[in-house]
Structure formats: structure tokens, C-alpha cells
Design a protein around this motif. Structure first.
Motif, PDB file in Angstrom:
ATOM      1  N   ARG A   2      32.548  39.553  29.964  1.00  0.00           N
ATOM      2  CA  ARG A   2      33.429  39.024  31.007  1.00  0.00           C
ATOM      3  C   ARG A   2      32.697  39.128  32.334  1.00  0.00           C
ATOM      4  O   ARG A   2      31.885  40.029  32.542  1.00  0.00           O
ATOM      5  CB  ARG A   2      34.730  39.809  31.103  1.00  0.00           C
ATOM      6  CG  ARG A   2      35.622  39.711  29.874  1.00  0.00           C
ATOM      7  CD  ARG A   2      36.918  40.467  30.060  1.00  0.00           C
ATOM      8  NE  ARG A   2      37.844  39.728  30.914  1.00  0.00           N
ATOM      9  CZ  ARG A   2      38.740  38.856  30.467  1.00  0.00           C
ATOM     10  NH1 ARG A   2      38.825  38.592  29.183  1.00  0.00           N
ATOM     11  NH2 ARG A   2      39.552  38.238  31.303  1.00  0.00           N
ATOM     12  N   LEU A   3      33.036  38.227  33.238  1.00  0.00           N
ATOM     13  CA  LEU A   3      32.523  38.237  34.603  1.00  0.00           C
ATOM     14  C   LEU A   3      33.684  38.596  35.509  1.00  0.00           C
ATOM     15  O   LEU A   3      34.784  38.067  35.333  1.00  0.00           O
ATOM     16  CB  LEU A   3      31.977  36.846  34.929  1.00  0.00           C
ATOM     17  CG  LEU A   3      31.276  36.626  36.253  1.00  0.00           C
ATOM     18  CD1 LEU A   3      30.040  37.499  36.361  1.00  0.00           C
ATOM     19  CD2 LEU A   3      30.901  35.158  36.387  1.00  0.00           C
ATOM     20  N   ALA A   4      33.482  39.509  36.467  1.00  0.00           N
ATOM     21  CA  ALA A   4      34.558  39.932  37.367  1.00  0.00           C
ATOM     22  C   ALA A   4      34.061  39.959  38.807  1.00  0.00           C
ATOM     23  O   ALA A   4      32.945  40.409  39.080  1.00  0.00           O
ATOM     24  CB  ALA A   4      35.086  41.301  36.963  1.00  0.00           C
ATOM     25  N   LEU A   5      34.918  39.488  39.718  1.00  0.00           N
ATOM     26  CA  LEU A   5      34.612  39.465  41.150  1.00  0.00           C
ATOM     27  C   LEU A   5      35.624  40.337  41.877  1.00  0.00           C
ATOM     28  O   LEU A   5      36.833  40.091  41.806  1.00  0.00           O
ATOM     29  CB  LEU A   5      34.674  38.037  41.689  1.00  0.00           C
ATOM     30  CG  LEU A   5      33.850  36.981  40.952  1.00  0.00           C
ATOM     31  CD1 LEU A   5      34.063  35.613  41.583  1.00  0.00           C
ATOM     32  CD2 LEU A   5      32.380  37.358  40.938  1.00  0.00           C
ATOM     33  N   PHE A   6      35.145  41.351  42.578  1.00  0.00           N
ATOM     34  CA  PHE A   6      36.005  42.253  43.334  1.00  0.00           C
ATOM     35  C   PHE A   6      36.176  41.729  44.756  1.00  0.00           C
ATOM     36  O   PHE A   6      35.216  41.667  45.521  1.00  0.00           O
ATOM     37  CB  PHE A   6      35.399  43.662  43.363  1.00  0.00           C
ATOM     38  CG  PHE A   6      36.191  44.644  44.166  1.00  0.00           C
ATOM     39  CD1 PHE A   6      37.289  45.282  43.603  1.00  0.00           C
ATOM     40  CD2 PHE A   6      35.856  44.929  45.473  1.00  0.00           C
ATOM     41  CE1 PHE A   6      38.038  46.184  44.346  1.00  0.00           C
ATOM     42  CE2 PHE A   6      36.591  45.826  46.224  1.00  0.00           C
ATOM     43  CZ  PHE A   6      37.682  46.459  45.661  1.00  0.00           C
ATOM     44  N   GLN A   7      37.376  41.288  45.075  1.00  0.00           N
ATOM     45  CA  GLN A   7      37.756  40.860  46.418  1.00  0.00           C
ATOM     46  C   GLN A   7      36.741  39.922  47.086  1.00  0.00           C
ATOM     47  O   GLN A   7      36.252  40.202  48.180  1.00  0.00           O
ATOM     48  CB  GLN A   7      38.018  42.080  47.305  1.00  0.00           C
ATOM     49  CG  GLN A   7      39.110  42.975  46.773  1.00  0.00           C
ATOM     50  CD  GLN A   7      39.395  44.177  47.648  1.00  0.00           C
ATOM     51  OE1 GLN A   7      38.687  44.458  48.610  1.00  0.00           O
ATOM     52  NE2 GLN A   7      40.429  44.909  47.299  1.00  0.00           N
ATOM     53  N   PRO A   8      36.431  38.812  46.444  1.00  0.00           N
ATOM     54  CA  PRO A   8      35.443  37.891  47.029  1.00  0.00           C
ATOM     55  C   PRO A   8      35.920  37.313  48.361  1.00  0.00           C
ATOM     56  O   PRO A   8      37.118  37.110  48.574  1.00  0.00           O
ATOM     57  CB  PRO A   8      35.308  36.800  45.965  1.00  0.00           C
ATOM     58  CG  PRO A   8      36.596  36.850  45.205  1.00  0.00           C
ATOM     59  CD  PRO A   8      37.021  38.293  45.211  1.00  0.00           C
ATOM     60  N   ASP A   9      34.965  37.063  49.250  1.00  0.00           N
ATOM     61  CA  ASP A   9      35.246  36.549  50.598  1.00  0.00           C
ATOM     62  C   ASP A   9      35.036  35.047  50.731  1.00  0.00           C
ATOM     63  O   ASP A   9      35.594  34.436  51.629  1.00  0.00           O
ATOM     64  CB  ASP A   9      34.318  37.224  51.625  1.00  0.00           C
ATOM     65  CG  ASP A   9      34.607  38.693  51.808  1.00  0.00           C
ATOM     66  OD1 ASP A   9      35.793  39.056  51.890  1.00  0.00           O
ATOM     67  OD2 ASP A   9      33.643  39.477  51.867  1.00  0.00           O
ATOM     68  N   VAL A  14      33.340  31.717  44.469  1.00  0.00           N
ATOM     69  CA  VAL A  14      34.297  31.737  43.367  1.00  0.00           C
ATOM     70  C   VAL A  14      34.217  30.419  42.595  1.00  0.00           C
ATOM     71  O   VAL A  14      34.207  30.409  41.366  1.00  0.00           O
ATOM     72  CB  VAL A  14      35.728  32.025  43.854  1.00  0.00           C
ATOM     73  CG1 VAL A  14      36.728  31.910  42.717  1.00  0.00           C
ATOM     74  CG2 VAL A  14      35.800  33.410  44.487  1.00  0.00           C
ATOM     75  N   GLY A  15      34.113  29.308  43.327  1.00  0.00           N
ATOM     76  CA  GLY A  15      33.969  28.015  42.667  1.00  0.00           C
ATOM     77  C   GLY A  15      32.742  27.963  41.779  1.00  0.00           C
ATOM     78  O   GLY A  15      32.799  27.488  40.640  1.00  0.00           O
ATOM     79  N   LEU A  20      30.220  28.643  36.349  1.00  0.00           N
ATOM     80  CA  LEU A  20      29.342  29.501  35.554  1.00  0.00           C
ATOM     81  C   LEU A  20      30.068  30.016  34.315  1.00  0.00           C
ATOM     82  O   LEU A  20      29.561  29.920  33.192  1.00  0.00           O
ATOM     83  CB  LEU A  20      28.860  30.666  36.420  1.00  0.00           C
ATOM     84  CG  LEU A  20      27.976  31.719  35.783  1.00  0.00           C
ATOM     85  CD1 LEU A  20      26.628  31.115  35.407  1.00  0.00           C
ATOM     86  CD2 LEU A  20      27.783  32.886  36.749  1.00  0.00           C
ATOM     87  N   SER A  21      31.256  30.538  34.509  1.00  0.00           N
ATOM     88  CA  SER A  21      31.990  31.088  33.377  1.00  0.00           C
ATOM     89  C   SER A  21      32.412  29.992  32.400  1.00  0.00           C
ATOM     90  O   SER A  21      32.405  30.198  31.182  1.00  0.00           O
ATOM     91  CB  SER A  21      33.198  31.904  33.852  1.00  0.00           C
ATOM     92  OG  SER A  21      34.167  31.091  34.455  1.00  0.00           O
ATOM     93  N   ALA A  22      32.765  28.823  32.915  1.00  0.00           N
ATOM     94  CA  ALA A  22      33.135  27.706  32.035  1.00  0.00           C
ATOM     95  C   ALA A  22      31.928  27.238  31.222  1.00  0.00           C
ATOM     96  O   ALA A  22      32.045  27.000  30.019  1.00  0.00           O
ATOM     97  CB  ALA A  22      33.710  26.558  32.853  1.00  0.00           C
ATOM     98  N   ASN A 129      22.676  35.846  46.978  1.00  0.00           N
ATOM     99  CA  ASN A 129      24.023  35.306  47.040  1.00  0.00           C
ATOM    100  C   ASN A 129      24.817  35.797  45.822  1.00  0.00           C
ATOM    101  O   ASN A 129      24.256  35.965  44.737  1.00  0.00           O
ATOM    102  CB  ASN A 129      23.911  33.771  47.074  1.00  0.00           C
ATOM    103  CG  ASN A 129      25.214  33.076  46.861  1.00  0.00           C
ATOM    104  OD1 ASN A 129      25.625  32.881  45.721  1.00  0.00           O
ATOM    105  ND2 ASN A 129      25.861  32.707  47.944  1.00  0.00           N
ATOM    106  N   LEU A 130      26.117  36.003  45.989  1.00  0.00           N
ATOM    107  CA  LEU A 130      26.966  36.503  44.912  1.00  0.00           C
ATOM    108  C   LEU A 130      26.898  35.629  43.665  1.00  0.00           C
ATOM    109  O   LEU A 130      26.700  36.128  42.546  1.00  0.00           O
ATOM    110  CB  LEU A 130      28.419  36.604  45.389  1.00  0.00           C
ATOM    111  CG  LEU A 130      29.454  36.896  44.307  1.00  0.00           C
ATOM    112  CD1 LEU A 130      29.297  38.295  43.765  1.00  0.00           C
ATOM    113  CD2 LEU A 130      30.843  36.673  44.835  1.00  0.00           C
TER     114      LEU A 130
END
Length: 150
Positions: A2-9, A14-15, A20-22, A129-130
């Protein structure tokens, strides 16, 4: 995996992680609060032609993410880690977590992690970059666990 993002700005990150996850068939967790409106309309726009966002779960906060009870180790990617990503043995049920673009992950997230890893870059560079970091880490984890799409 799984990929997880903590409180992205940054919504564009996120897009990119939605795509990426798809593309890799990996679920995505987004942990609020975020630095932008995280509603169905904005996420559908960010996902563009990647169809339904059924692979993405939004958690109201860190506690809600923990309460979801997902299996596997929590692997935090951070510039403050001591172990390089390429020396780590990933498992198929690992959860790859990335902190906020502007502040990283707070101490309580570091403490919850089963491992803390960094992606090696030149010493004079500050960070990647994130979305770029997520892509590098996810690819390596899937490669090691034979989870890449064929």
C-alpha cells in the motif's frame, strides 16, 4: 503493498500518486488534514482518466488510519532515516508512508514506523518531490517482492 500519504500539502502530488497507485494496482491511503480541499470533485479532476477512485481511501486523521487495522509493516520514507532504501528487504504487505511536503512526518509517526528509510541522493540536494519519491520507493518495493504488473 500500500502507498500512504500523511497530510499532503500539494494537490498535484496527490494526483500523481493517484495515477501511480492506479498504474501499479496498489491501494492509496491519504491521511487528513490536507493542505487543500480533498473532495470528490477535486480528486476526480486530479485522477483524470484513471477511472473510479476505489483504490484510494481517505482517513480523517492519524488515529483513523491506525484504527483501519491494515496488516503489514509501516515503512516511513524520510530524510531523517539511517537506512538506505536499497538495503531494505520489502515484504508484499508493507505500507509505504510519506510525510508532508513542507514538514515531513512528526515524531509520533516516526515512533509508529516499523522501519525508516531514505532514498539516496547527492549530499548537496535537499530532497526529492513527494510523488517522485513515492514512485521510486514503490517501484523498488514491488520489484523486490515480484509485484510489478506484467
Amino acid at each position: 503493498m500500500r502507498l500512504a500519504l500523511f497530510q499532503p500539502d500539494i494537490p498535484q502530488n496527490v494526483g500523481a500518486c493517484i495515477r501511480l497507485s492506479a498504474c501499479f494496482g496498489v491501494p492509496l491511503d491519504v491521511i487528513r488534514p490536507t493542505g487543500f480541499a480533498l473532495d470528490d470533485r477535486s480528486m476526480k479532476r486530479a485522477a483524470l482518466d484513471y477511472g473510479p477512485l476505489s483504490h484510494m481511501t481517505v482517513h480523517d486523521d492519524w488515529d483513523a488510519y491506525g484504527d483501519a487495522g491494515q496488516p503489514g509493516r509501516l515503512i516511513l520514507f524520510t530524510t531523517k532515516a539511517a537506512q538506505v532504501m536499497s538495503d531494505f528487504a520489502f515484504r508484499p504487505d508493507d505500507r509505504l508512508l510519506f510525510g508532508r511536503e513542507t514538514a515531513g512526518a512528526p515524531d509520533f509517526v516516526h515512533e509508529a514506523a516499523d522501519a525508516r528509510l531514505f532514498i539516496p541522493i547527492r549530499p548537496e540536494a535537499r530532497s526529492l518531490n513527494l510523488a517522485t519519491s513515492a514512485a521510486i520507493a514503490l517501484f523498488e518495493a514491488l520489484r523486490q517482492t515480484s509485484g510489478l504488473p506484467v
